[in-house]
Design a protein around this motif. Structure first.
Motif, PDB file in Angstrom:
ATOM      1  N   VAL A 240      -7.052  -4.392  -2.668  1.00 49.49           N
ATOM      2  CA  VAL A 240      -6.561  -4.479  -1.496  1.00 49.49           C
ATOM      3  C   VAL A 240      -5.051  -4.336  -1.422  1.00 49.49           C
ATOM      4  O   VAL A 240      -4.281  -3.547  -0.658  1.00 49.49           O
ATOM      5  CB  VAL A 240      -7.002  -5.773  -0.290  1.00 49.49           C
ATOM      6  CG1 VAL A 240      -6.126  -5.698   0.721  1.00 49.49           C
ATOM      7  CG2 VAL A 240      -8.378  -5.553  -0.323  1.00 49.49           C
ATOM      8  N   VAL A 241      -4.381  -4.988  -2.460  1.00 47.38           N
ATOM      9  CA  VAL A 241      -3.023  -4.702  -2.615  1.00 47.38           C
ATOM     10  C   VAL A 241      -2.594  -3.493  -3.140  1.00 47.38           C
ATOM     11  O   VAL A 241      -1.505  -3.036  -2.449  1.00 47.38           O
ATOM     12  CB  VAL A 241      -2.444  -5.949  -3.541  1.00 47.38           C
ATOM     13  CG1 VAL A 241      -1.074  -5.606  -3.841  1.00 47.38           C
ATOM     14  CG2 VAL A 241      -2.528  -7.333  -3.208  1.00 47.38           C
ATOM     15  N   LEU A 242      -3.475  -2.943  -3.799  1.00 44.81           N
ATOM     16  CA  LEU A 242      -3.020  -1.503  -4.219  1.00 44.81           C
ATOM     17  C   LEU A 242      -3.186  -0.496  -3.075  1.00 44.81           C
ATOM     18  O   LEU A 242      -2.292   0.545  -2.766  1.00 44.81           O
ATOM     19  CB  LEU A 242      -4.019  -1.325  -5.379  1.00 44.81           C
ATOM     20  CG  LEU A 242      -3.937   0.425  -5.736  1.00 44.81           C
ATOM     21  CD1 LEU A 242      -2.434   0.666  -6.289  1.00 44.81           C
ATOM     22  CD2 LEU A 242      -4.910   0.730  -6.954  1.00 44.81           C
ATOM     23  N   LEU A 243      -4.185  -0.671  -2.302  1.00 46.67           N
ATOM     24  CA  LEU A 243      -4.276   0.187  -1.172  1.00 46.67           C
ATOM     25  C   LEU A 243      -3.109  -0.154  -0.111  1.00 46.67           C
ATOM     26  O   LEU A 243      -2.636   1.024   0.655  1.00 46.67           O
ATOM     27  CB  LEU A 243      -5.517  -0.120  -0.428  1.00 46.67           C
ATOM     28  CG  LEU A 243      -5.870   0.714   0.632  1.00 46.67           C
ATOM     29  CD1 LEU A 243      -6.010   2.301   0.581  1.00 46.67           C
ATOM     30  CD2 LEU A 243      -7.294   0.092   1.570  1.00 46.67           C
ATOM     31  N   ALA A 244      -2.661  -1.274   0.116  1.00 43.49           N
ATOM     32  CA  ALA A 244      -1.694  -1.499   1.129  1.00 43.49           C
ATOM     33  C   ALA A 244      -0.274  -0.938   0.553  1.00 43.49           C
ATOM     34  O   ALA A 244       0.432  -0.245   1.201  1.00 43.49           O
ATOM     35  CB  ALA A 244      -1.624  -3.162   1.015  1.00 43.49           C
ATOM     36  N   LEU A 247      -0.629   2.874   1.438  1.00 45.21           N
ATOM     37  CA  LEU A 247      -0.654   3.209   2.958  1.00 45.21           C
ATOM     38  C   LEU A 247       0.704   3.047   3.377  1.00 45.21           C
ATOM     39  O   LEU A 247       1.291   3.615   4.307  1.00 45.21           O
ATOM     40  CB  LEU A 247      -1.711   2.293   3.590  1.00 45.21           C
ATOM     41  CG  LEU A 247      -3.013   2.521   3.299  1.00 45.21           C
ATOM     42  CD1 LEU A 247      -3.823   1.577   3.974  1.00 45.21           C
ATOM     43  CD2 LEU A 247      -3.216   3.978   3.792  1.00 45.21           C
ATOM     44  N   THR A 248       1.418   1.892   2.870  1.00 43.86           N
ATOM     45  CA  THR A 248       2.957   1.726   3.325  1.00 43.86           C
ATOM     46  C   THR A 248       3.937   2.630   2.502  1.00 43.86           C
ATOM     47  O   THR A 248       5.089   2.527   3.006  1.00 43.86           O
ATOM     48  CB  THR A 248       3.146   0.247   3.097  1.00 43.86           C
ATOM     49  OG1 THR A 248       3.107  -0.035   1.636  1.00 43.86           O
ATOM     50  CG2 THR A 248       2.295  -0.611   3.969  1.00 43.86           C
ATOM     51  N   GLY A 249       3.465   3.074   1.705  1.00 49.34           N
ATOM     52  CA  GLY A 249       4.627   4.141   0.802  1.00 49.34           C
ATOM     53  C   GLY A 249       5.282   3.482  -0.215  1.00 49.34           C
ATOM     54  O   GLY A 249       6.524   4.149  -0.565  1.00 49.34           O
ATOM     55  N   TRP A 250       4.774   2.410  -0.501  1.00 40.93           N
ATOM     56  CA  TRP A 250       5.700   1.460  -1.420  1.00 40.93           C
ATOM     57  C   TRP A 250       5.093   1.499  -2.991  1.00 40.93           C
ATOM     58  O   TRP A 250       5.632   0.873  -3.732  1.00 40.93           O
ATOM     59  CB  TRP A 250       5.747   0.007  -1.056  1.00 40.93           C
ATOM     60  CG  TRP A 250       6.453  -0.440   0.065  1.00 40.93           C
ATOM     61  CD1 TRP A 250       7.022   0.493   0.864  1.00 40.93           C
ATOM     62  CD2 TRP A 250       6.571  -1.778   0.597  1.00 40.93           C
ATOM     63  NE1 TRP A 250       7.754  -0.167   1.757  1.00 40.93           N
ATOM     64  CE2 TRP A 250       7.500  -1.446   2.006  1.00 40.93           C
ATOM     65  CE3 TRP A 250       6.181  -3.075   0.577  1.00 40.93           C
ATOM     66  CZ2 TRP A 250       7.846  -2.592   2.620  1.00 40.93           C
ATOM     67  CZ3 TRP A 250       6.730  -4.082   1.228  1.00 40.93           C
ATOM     68  CH2 TRP A 250       7.413  -3.874   2.204  1.00 40.93           C
TER      69      TRP A 250
END
Length: 493
Positions: A240-244, A247-250
């Protein structure tokens, strides 16, 4: 490596390996090839990351490359904790070593693929595989002997030579292939090495008897299901952290490096907090653990400098040293072989010295000597960097001298730290303390990777002098507080 590993069934009698159980040869060669693959890849990693795209590299800035290198090393040692748990509770040491070797080999083969993404995917696999293999193969060496056998320490010494033999040979092969022909060919050579290791481990399994065949404290029934559920939940959170981040471009190299550095430090703080607040350990054990906190800090500070050999010093070797010998310019990574050969030469001398000195030199004092020598190596590097100002190339003997001083420091601190770890461990946490010792390297490498970013922005002489003097001062402070630390050690020397 642990000399207090749980003892399993003895391997079958028969031919011996230098007077030791034949199984030691299987584990010796497995570890030698694993270290061949690890140090072979590590010797060219930063050089590949910083090489221009035209030269087949990724063209990453030196500061980011140094941070990647430090974080990668940190993750390798951090994963020793879950790797040891998997062996103790689920798979057993033998299968953990096998699967670890397979995953490591897969990681190196992925790195051999000539694409930009392969290096990071490959490193992730190597981290996971090394976490399974590294702590558990040492446990299996311990399983070959009775706990009080006089041959036990000698067996570990032979095993230790395998580590350094692989580390010595690897840069000579992968460095030549990577720097002179193709970077990914160098990574491929590391893959072949690990494949040899896995193959001979499988072929030699008949020598192992029951050593490491079963988990030391297996999880069964509901406990096993509960543990696997928790592991799945943690994996889910990470995804989930990786996906976030995606998605946020970070999701950048720097973001991941910074996140993993923070995780390493937080895991360490949490581990110590758990032990020190445990009501089941005695007051004496708690005092000893408080002494160990200081030794841990000293060790982390040591590895912060020492393990920059593969990053900052490796780049210095590539850019600032005259490596021409009789018309042949030898690869910069060849200088990474200096450290292991000096350890092979120096380890018996250090063992003899500490035996002669006995308890006249305490453990904190030995740590202090290691810190001072480590700092002096960087002070010498400051002089080398000053000599290279203006674009002049300096003799590679500068680096050889630096590595010689660092090895003397390592032999003052590293084996002594392993011994102190087993002696200061609370009874309840005796089997987990080796993982805690690995965390010192993880923390040092993680923070060292961040510190090494400064090498690109500061003058090199100022960088080396600043951190060299800081290590010397920390060593002097360790000497000043030796009496207080020994008091907390409660009779342990």
């Amino acid at each position: 490596m642990s000399s207090d590993a749980p003892v399993g069934a003895r391997p079958p009698a028969g031919r011996t390996f230098f007077g030791h159980p034949r199984a030691l040869s299987t584990l010796f060669l497995t570890e030698m090839w694993e270290r061949f693959s690890f140090y072979g890849m590590r010797a060219i990693l930063v050089l590949y990351l910083t090489a221009t795209v035209a030269d087949g590299g990724l063209g990453i800035g030196e500061s980011t490359a140094n941070a990647v290198y430090g974080t990668y090393n940190a993750m390798v040692y951090l994963m020793a904790l879950p790797g040891g748990w998997v062996a103790d509770r689920l798979l057993g040491a033998r299968r953990s070593v096998l699967w670890g070797g397979v995953v490591i080999a897969a990681g190196h083969y992925v790195m051999a693929v000539p694409t930009g993404w392969s290096v990071f995917a490959g490193m992730a696999l190597i981290v996971l595989g090394t976490g399974l293999l590294k702590p558990n193969i040492s446990t299996m060496v311990g399983d070959l002997y009775e706990r009080d056998s006089p041959r036990r320490d000698a067996g570990f010494s032979i095993f230790y030579m395998g580590i350094n033999l692989g580390a010595f040979i690897a840069p000579l092969i992968t460095g030549f292939l990577g720097e002179k022909i193709n970077w990914h060919l160098g990574f491929g050579a590391a893959a072949v090495g690990m494949t040899f290791g896995v193959a001979q481990y499988v072929l030699g399994r008949r020598n192992l008897g029951d050593a490491g065949a079963r988990p030391a404290d297996p999880l069964l029934g509901a406990d096993r299901r509960r543990a696997l559920t928790r592991a799945g939940a943690v994996t889910g959170v990470l995804l989930v952290v990786l996906l976030a981040l995606l998605l946020t471009g970070w999701f950048t190299v720097n973001t991941v490096v910074n996140l993993l550095t923070a995780v390493t430090v937080l895991v360490t703080v949490g581990y110590f907090a758990r032990i020190l607040t445990d009501r089941e350990i005695s007051g004496t054990e708690r005092r000893r653990m408080k002494a160990y906190v200081w030794l841990f800090v000293f060790a982390a500070a040591f590895w912060l400098i020492y393990d920059q050999a593969g990053s900052v010093l490796n780049i210095f070797a590539a850019d600032r040293t005259d490596r021409n010998v009789a018309g042949f310019t030898f690869p910069a990574s060849w200088l990474q072989s200096v450290n292991p050969i000096l350890i092979i030469i120096g380890a018996p001398l250090a063992a003899w010295l500490w035996l002669r000195l006995g308890h006249r030199v305490s453990t904190p004092t030995k740590f202090a000597v290691g810190l001072v020598l480590n700092g002096l190596s960087f002070v010498l590097m400051a002089a080398a960097a000053q000599a290279a100002v203006g674009g002049d190339l300096v003799s590679p003997w500068w680096l050889v001298a630096v590595y010689a001083i660092q090895v003397a420091g390592e032999l003052s601190l590293s084996p002594v730290g392993l011994s102190a770890t087993t002696k200061l461990a609370p009874v309840k946490y005796a089997s987990q303390m080796l993982g805690l010792w690995f965390l010192a390297t993880a923390v040092g490498d993680a923070i060292g990777g961040q510190v090494a970013r400064l090498a690109q922005n500061w003058s090199q002489s100022a960088y080396f002098l600043t951190f060299g003097l800081a290590s010397v001062l920390l060593g002097v402070a360790a000497v000043m507080f030796t009496r207080q630390i020994r008091g907390m050690m409660a009779g342990i020397h």
